[in-house]
Design a protein around this motif. Structure first.
Motif, PDB file in Angstrom:
ATOM      1  N   ALA A  69      -1.182   5.201  -1.432  1.00  0.00           N
ATOM      2  CA  ALA A  69      -0.970   4.376  -0.235  1.00  0.00           C
ATOM      3  C   ALA A  69      -2.103   4.568   0.770  1.00  0.00           C
ATOM      4  O   ALA A  69      -2.572   3.604   1.397  1.00  0.00           O
ATOM      5  CB  ALA A  69       0.373   4.737   0.413  1.00  0.00           C
TER       6      ALA A  69
ATOM      7  N   GLU B 189      -0.687  -4.032  -1.189  1.00  0.00           N
ATOM      8  CA  GLU B 189       0.267  -3.616  -2.216  1.00  0.00           C
ATOM      9  C   GLU B 189       0.407  -4.719  -3.252  1.00  0.00           C
ATOM     10  O   GLU B 189       0.423  -5.910  -2.917  1.00  0.00           O
ATOM     11  CB  GLU B 189       1.640  -3.358  -1.576  1.00  0.00           C
ATOM     12  CG  GLU B 189       1.716  -2.090  -0.744  1.00  0.00           C
ATOM     13  CD  GLU B 189       1.963  -0.861  -1.585  1.00  0.00           C
ATOM     14  OE1 GLU B 189       2.215  -1.015  -2.800  1.00  0.00           O
ATOM     15  OE2 GLU B 189       1.880   0.244  -1.030  1.00  0.00           O
TER      16      GLU B 189
ATOM     17  N   ASP C 113       1.838   9.106  -5.059  1.00  0.00           N
ATOM     18  CA  ASP C 113       1.987   7.797  -4.424  1.00  0.00           C
ATOM     19  C   ASP C 113       1.546   7.811  -2.962  1.00  0.00           C
ATOM     20  O   ASP C 113       1.109   6.785  -2.433  1.00  0.00           O
ATOM     21  CB  ASP C 113       3.448   7.326  -4.529  1.00  0.00           C
ATOM     22  CG  ASP C 113       3.823   6.958  -5.951  1.00  0.00           C
ATOM     23  OD1 ASP C 113       2.907   6.655  -6.745  1.00  0.00           O
ATOM     24  OD2 ASP C 113       5.022   6.990  -6.278  1.00  0.00           O
TER      25      ASP C 113
ATOM     26  N   GLU D 206       3.390  -3.663 -11.351  1.00  0.00           N
ATOM     27  CA  GLU D 206       2.918  -2.415 -11.947  1.00  0.00           C
ATOM     28  C   GLU D 206       3.990  -1.845 -12.874  1.00  0.00           C
ATOM     29  O   GLU D 206       5.141  -1.958 -12.594  1.00  0.00           O
ATOM     30  CB  GLU D 206       2.566  -1.396 -10.861  1.00  0.00           C
ATOM     31  CG  GLU D 206       1.370  -1.838 -10.033  1.00  0.00           C
ATOM     32  CD  GLU D 206       0.744  -0.672  -9.286  1.00  0.00           C
ATOM     33  OE1 GLU D 206       1.010   0.494  -9.627  1.00  0.00           O
ATOM     34  OE2 GLU D 206      -0.020  -0.937  -8.366  1.00  0.00           O
TER      35      GLU D 206
ATOM     36  N   LYS E 147       5.927  -7.015  -6.290  1.00  0.00           N
ATOM     37  CA  LYS E 147       6.978  -6.251  -6.965  1.00  0.00           C
ATOM     38  C   LYS E 147       6.955  -6.526  -8.474  1.00  0.00           C
ATOM     39  O   LYS E 147       6.744  -7.677  -8.893  1.00  0.00           O
ATOM     40  CB  LYS E 147       8.363  -6.615  -6.410  1.00  0.00           C
ATOM     41  CG  LYS E 147       8.562  -6.158  -4.962  1.00  0.00           C
ATOM     42  CD  LYS E 147       8.641  -4.646  -4.873  1.00  0.00           C
ATOM     43  CE  LYS E 147       8.922  -4.211  -3.432  1.00  0.00           C
ATOM     44  NZ  LYS E 147       8.829  -2.728  -3.299  1.00  0.00           N
TER      45      LYS E 147
ATOM     46  N   ARG F  35      -5.147   2.717  -0.442  1.00  0.00           N
ATOM     47  CA  ARG F  35      -5.004   1.277  -0.150  1.00  0.00           C
ATOM     48  C   ARG F  35      -5.341   0.988   1.310  1.00  0.00           C
ATOM     49  O   ARG F  35      -6.019  -0.001   1.628  1.00  0.00           O
ATOM     50  CB  ARG F  35      -3.572   0.814  -0.432  1.00  0.00           C
ATOM     51  CG  ARG F  35      -3.174   0.763  -1.881  1.00  0.00           C
ATOM     52  CD  ARG F  35      -1.824   0.060  -2.044  1.00  0.00           C
ATOM     53  NE  ARG F  35      -1.276   0.257  -3.374  1.00  0.00           N
ATOM     54  CZ  ARG F  35      -1.680  -0.398  -4.453  1.00  0.00           C
ATOM     55  NH1 ARG F  35      -2.664  -1.275  -4.361  1.00  0.00           N
ATOM     56  NH2 ARG F  35      -1.122  -0.157  -5.630  1.00  0.00           N
ATOM     57  N   GLN F  36      -4.862   1.840   2.183  1.00  0.00           N
ATOM     58  CA  GLN F  36      -5.087   1.632   3.621  1.00  0.00           C
ATOM     59  C   GLN F  36      -6.575   1.737   3.958  1.00  0.00           C
ATOM     60  O   GLN F  36      -7.125   0.889   4.670  1.00  0.00           O
ATOM     61  CB  GLN F  36      -4.291   2.674   4.404  1.00  0.00           C
ATOM     62  CG  GLN F  36      -4.434   2.561   5.917  1.00  0.00           C
ATOM     63  CD  GLN F  36      -3.685   3.680   6.636  1.00  0.00           C
ATOM     64  OE1 GLN F  36      -2.914   4.415   6.028  1.00  0.00           O
ATOM     65  NE2 GLN F  36      -3.925   3.811   7.919  1.00  0.00           N
TER      66      GLN F  36
END
Length: 405
Positions: free
Chosen positions: A389, A399, A385, A405, A402, A392-393
């Motif tokens: 992250a 993100e 994870d 996924e 909620k 993604r950055q």
């Protein structure tokens, strides 16, 4: 003793060969890890129950070699180079690279770890074996009769569409992409024969090299996510991994196999890298997650911005399709693009039972994590994870909401 499920090393998707050739020529020492996952929340019975049969099938798979006839067929594919086919003449899958075990929840766990020129080639075989073993217990005459009813309805619909086509429009083209989640090989062949006979101008090919050879139709495929993901760990800046992968592909194939996959870090991030150079070199793009209409509109806007006539380019759609969805997409895009459609599970495993949604994904390359940031959140897969992250950055991918996924 039943005949082994996999009886030929050609019984896999074409893109396994095309990706393997690049790895052998350009990155032969690459080490990789693949992990199996079943995305179904429920199955009729736990997959752990097929473990013993699965391991026997795996042993049989690892005894196979390419035959002279198969090698001769591969040599006739102009994009496969002679030294690569020479390598395949010596090729044999090694059982020691695959670990299989069950857990207390009844899950079947499969992990492949080893040289990528070995590990990459297991995927389609393993998924097809799991599917066939699972559905073998559920097969009844009633199930096959329902499958036949659905198949004949598809054949009839393709005949109707063939009659509707305007000869001045780009053709409506579909291919079988269903090897990995098929009910069984004999059913896949029956489906392909039936639909090809019903509408030979529409059913243009199959991703399955064995069936393409046997039936005399076109093998279809270029690259998969694992190819681009590997470049996240192949000595290039992470920000440049897509460009490096596309450049490597162009270097290998020099104009052949020109459909680029767009959703390893999402379409928006892909288009930032897909500049005029690549847009001119590649024949088109493949969609595999997210809203296909939004995706295609973005592709059109991108080509328009680059002053490229999108009607010269191909959009290949391959995400959860059936004939009706494919025909609707063709109608929507036919004035702006050539289109083609890879239909998988809906062709090769539509017999009334809920299909298995199983995958075997690359999660590590050269001891580093790799990941896919799909345009469909549920398709994102990684074992790290923190790396996800960071990815993604780097690519400015937000993100997901909620519970998405």
């Amino acid at each position: 003793m039943q005949t082994p499920i996999i009886q030929s090393l050609l019984d896999t998707d074409l893109y396994k060969f095309t990706m393997l050739q690049v790895i052998l020529h350009q990155f032969p020492q690459t080490h990789s890890v693949y992990e199996f996952r079943c995305r179904n929340k429920e199955t009729v019975y736990p997959l752990a129950e097929i473990q013993a049969d699965f391991e026997r099938e795996l042993d049989a798979l690892c005894s196979l070699r390419f035959t002279e006839d198969e090698l001769a067929y591969l040599r006739r594919l102009r994009f496969l180079k002679s030294d690569f086919v020479d390598y395949l003449e010596l090729f044999q899958l090694k059982r020691r690279f695959v670990k299989v075990y069950s857990d207390e929840q009844g899950r079947l766990n499969i992990r492949i770890e080893g040289p990528m020129i070995q590990a990459m080639f297991f995927e389609i075989f393993i998924l097809a074996i799991v599917n066939e073993l699972y559905f073998r217990r559920l097969e009844t005459p009633e199930v096959l009769a329902e499958g036949e009813r659905r198949l004949q309805a598809k054949a009839g619909r393709l005949k109707e569409i063939a009659a509707l086509q305007n000869p001045e429009d780009p053709p409506f083209l579909i291919s079988d992409f269903g090897t990995r989640r098929r009910y069984k090989l004999q059913w896949q062949e029956h489906v392909l024969r039936t639909l090809n006979e019903a509408a030979p101008d529409i059913v243009r090919g199959t991703s399955n090299v064995y069936l393409a050879k046997k039936l005399g139709i076109t093998p279809i495929g270029t690259m998969a996510h694992e190819f681009l993901q590997a470049f996240q760990a192949l000595d290039v800046r992470l920000r440049n991994f897509q460009k490096a992968a596309l450049e490597s592909w162009v270097h290998e194939y020099r104009g052949d196999l020109g459909i680029a996959l767009t959703d390893v870090v999402g379409m928006d991030a892909f288009l930032v890298d897909f500049d005029l150079y690549f847009a001119k070199l590649f024949d088109g793009l493949r969609h595999d997650s997210g809203d296909p209409y939004v995706w295609g509109d973005k592709a059109h806007a991108h080509y328009k911005q680059l002053k490229i006539d999108s009607r010269t380019k191909m959009l290949t759609f391959s995400d959860g399709l059936d004939i009706e969805k494919s025909w609707a997409l063709h109608q929507y895009f036919k004035n702006r693009f050539k289109t083609s459609f890879g239909i998988g599970t809906n062709l090769t495993n539509d017999l009334g039972h809920t299909p298995l949604n199983i995958v075997l994904k690359l999660v590590e390359c050269n001891r580093q994590s790799v990941a896919k940031l799909s345009d469909s959140p549920g398709k994102t897969m990684t074992t790290n994870d923190t790396f996800l992250a960071y990815l993604r950055q780097v690519f400015n991918v937000p993100e997901p909401e909620k519970n998405a996924e």
